[in-house]
Design a protein around this motif. Sequence first.
Motif, PDB file in Angstrom:
ATOM      1  N   TYR A   1     -80.080  95.548   1.915  1.00 34.38           N
ATOM      2  CA  TYR A   1     -80.738  94.885   3.006  1.00 34.38           C
ATOM      3  C   TYR A   1     -79.791  94.215   4.085  1.00 34.38           C
ATOM      4  N   VAL A   2     -78.637  93.608   3.376  1.00 35.26           N
ATOM      5  CA  VAL A   2     -77.623  92.964   4.548  1.00 35.26           C
ATOM      6  C   VAL A   2     -77.383  93.914   5.499  1.00 35.26           C
ATOM      7  N   LYS A   3     -76.852  95.099   4.949  1.00 38.75           N
ATOM      8  CA  LYS A   3     -76.448  96.291   5.945  1.00 38.75           C
ATOM      9  C   LYS A   3     -77.475  96.559   7.114  1.00 38.75           C
ATOM     10  N   GLU A   4     -78.543  96.717   6.308  1.00 44.56           N
ATOM     11  CA  GLU A   4     -79.774  97.323   7.290  1.00 44.56           C
ATOM     12  C   GLU A   4     -80.122  96.342   8.392  1.00 44.56           C
ATOM     13  N   ILE A   5     -80.172  95.001   7.687  1.00 42.09           N
ATOM     14  CA  ILE A   5     -80.567  93.865   8.767  1.00 42.09           C
ATOM     15  C   ILE A   5     -79.324  93.646   9.709  1.00 42.09           C
ATOM     16  N   GLN A   6     -78.309  94.042   9.599  1.00 36.52           N
ATOM     17  CA  GLN A   6     -77.486  93.902  10.570  1.00 36.52           C
ATOM     18  C   GLN A   6     -77.625  95.006  11.699  1.00 36.52           C
ATOM     19  N   LYS A   7     -77.688  96.112  11.128  1.00 40.07           N
ATOM     20  CA  LYS A   7     -77.747  97.535  11.936  1.00 40.07           C
ATOM     21  C   LYS A   7     -79.082  97.193  12.958  1.00 40.07           C
TER      22      LYS A   7
ATOM     23  N   MET B   1     -89.618  80.722   1.004  1.00 41.50           N
ATOM     24  CA  MET B   1     -90.570  82.108   0.956  1.00 41.50           C
ATOM     25  C   MET B   1     -89.846  83.105   1.539  1.00 41.50           C
ATOM     26  N   ASN B   2     -88.800  82.858   2.550  1.00 39.84           N
ATOM     27  CA  ASN B   2     -88.383  83.813   3.173  1.00 39.84           C
ATOM     28  C   ASN B   2     -87.069  84.450   2.332  1.00 39.84           C
ATOM     29  N   THR B   3     -87.135  85.840   2.118  1.00 40.77           N
ATOM     30  CA  THR B   3     -86.174  86.635   1.568  1.00 40.77           C
ATOM     31  C   THR B   3     -85.594  87.451   2.298  1.00 40.77           C
ATOM     32  N   LEU B   4     -84.380  88.055   1.780  1.00 44.92           N
ATOM     33  CA  LEU B   4     -83.455  89.275   2.568  1.00 44.92           C
ATOM     34  C   LEU B   4     -84.530  90.415   2.635  1.00 44.92           C
ATOM     35  N   LYS B   5     -85.377  90.728   1.838  1.00 40.73           N
ATOM     36  CA  LYS B   5     -86.336  91.809   1.955  1.00 40.73           C
ATOM     37  C   LYS B   5     -87.399  91.636   3.020  1.00 40.73           C
ATOM     38  N   LYS B   6     -88.035  90.397   2.900  1.00 41.93           N
ATOM     39  CA  LYS B   6     -89.101  90.222   3.892  1.00 41.93           C
ATOM     40  C   LYS B   6     -88.237  90.209   5.414  1.00 41.93           C
ATOM     41  N   LEU B   7     -87.094  89.724   5.233  1.00 39.96           N
ATOM     42  CA  LEU B   7     -86.320  89.543   6.466  1.00 39.96           C
ATOM     43  C   LEU B   7     -86.029  91.053   7.100  1.00 39.96           C
ATOM     44  N   TYR B   8     -85.775  91.757   6.330  1.00 37.34           N
ATOM     45  CA  TYR B   8     -85.460  93.091   6.770  1.00 37.34           C
ATOM     46  C   TYR B   8     -86.780  93.829   7.284  1.00 37.34           C
ATOM     47  N   LEU B   9     -87.875  93.747   6.553  1.00 35.20           N
ATOM     48  CA  LEU B   9     -89.222  94.077   6.716  1.00 35.20           C
ATOM     49  C   LEU B   9     -89.600  93.852   8.096  1.00 35.20           C
ATOM     50  N   CYS B  10     -89.492  92.326   8.503  1.00 29.29           N
ATOM     51  CA  CYS B  10     -90.036  91.875   9.505  1.00 29.29           C
ATOM     52  C   CYS B  10     -89.256  92.312  10.828  1.00 29.29           C
ATOM     53  N   LEU B  11     -88.076  92.446  10.899  1.00 30.58           N
ATOM     54  CA  LEU B  11     -86.919  93.272  11.790  1.00 30.58           C
ATOM     55  C   LEU B  11     -87.698  94.503  12.027  1.00 30.58           C
ATOM     56  N   LYS B  12     -87.758  95.280  10.898  1.00 32.52           N
ATOM     57  CA  LYS B  12     -87.973  96.706  11.090  1.00 32.52           C
ATOM     58  C   LYS B  12     -89.266  96.987  11.816  1.00 32.52           C
ATOM     59  N   HIS B  13     -90.381  96.238  11.398  1.00 32.00           N
ATOM     60  CA  HIS B  13     -91.693  96.406  11.795  1.00 32.00           C
ATOM     61  C   HIS B  13     -91.946  95.434  12.879  1.00 32.00           C
TER      62      HIS B  13
END
Length: 331
Positions: free
Chosen positions: A26-32, A292-304
């Motif tokens: 998630y960290v790598k994907e969020i940065q990207k 409630m905010n997690t790395l996974k939710k952060l990744y999903l909200c950036l992606k979508h």
Amino acid sequence: MKTLEIAKSSLEKKGYLDIETPDIDYVKEIQKLKKEKNAVLLAHYYQIDEIQEIADFVGDSLALAQKAAKTDADMIVFAGVHFMAETAKILNPTKKVVLPDLLAGCSLADSCPPDRFSEFKKQHPDHLVVTYINCSAEIKALSDYVCTSSNARKIIDSIPQDQPVIFAPDRNLGAYLNKETGRNMLLWDGACIVHEAFSMEKLLNLFKEHPDAELIAHPESEAHMLKVAKYIGSTAGLLNYVKNSDKKKFIVATEAGILFQMMQENPEKHIIPAPAEEDNTCACSECAFMKMNTLKKLYLCLKHELPSIEVDAELAKKAIIPINRMLELSK
Ligand code: 13P
Ligand code: SF4
């Protein structure tokens, strides 16, 4: 299939839920994604450590609003709670603002429903309204000034002493400010569940173990806590105090997320969370909304780019006035 299952499977098909994504870094994907989308990640000090670590900026409510007002990013990812992301959207009506979990609300903001507050305001037509930023856009639109815990004193002092004022929604911060400014502001009866959960009995026992510790507290805490606190301030104020103090041991009465920054900045100091009434596990106070905010939710909200925050244009036009007054007075 039941309605909930149908809705879930349709979201999965669109890739929004991404339930089967165990191997994602998630960290790598969020940065990207941040780079690809020219997004800025703003996080509050109460966020989980992992989010604070990858944020572009971590701050208190005022610093986050100031950052949001100035950003040239195309998208703001707000790792905080709803009223914070909503404030960022009001300041940036043409930008996309996303919040990892739309249910990340705030007990204090919820304690001030707009219909009741509007009635209260009508009963006191000669009063100006100062509201703490922890409130909805509707409440901000009914206000003359917005403030945070780091600039409340300055905002209130800018109003003539003989001008009657309503302060909402936090009764503890309001009572503290009345004492500090010598005013008699009318207080809305709202509170934060996290800052009202500290146990005086457990605190006294903690002091017996650590008589050399200083109590420092956020002004959303109750009067009896503030009375014994050596320093009272916003999250940024508490961090600065510990960094600049010669003391070596502190008991910190605010949400436990702040301990991450505090311990990183002061590895040689002993930082102890103030004990909460109900807590028998980590002996500290956590805001369930912030967590409630997690790395996974952060990744999903950036992606979508979902869930995104929307504010009605007419409402935003009214709500931005007291926010801008605050930003102007805080320069
Ligand atoms: P500050 O970060 O402005 O001190 O606010 C604390 C808080 O309760 C945020 O919800
Ligand atoms: Fe709201 Fe309290 Fe949580 Fe801050 S700590 S977001 S005031 S419930």
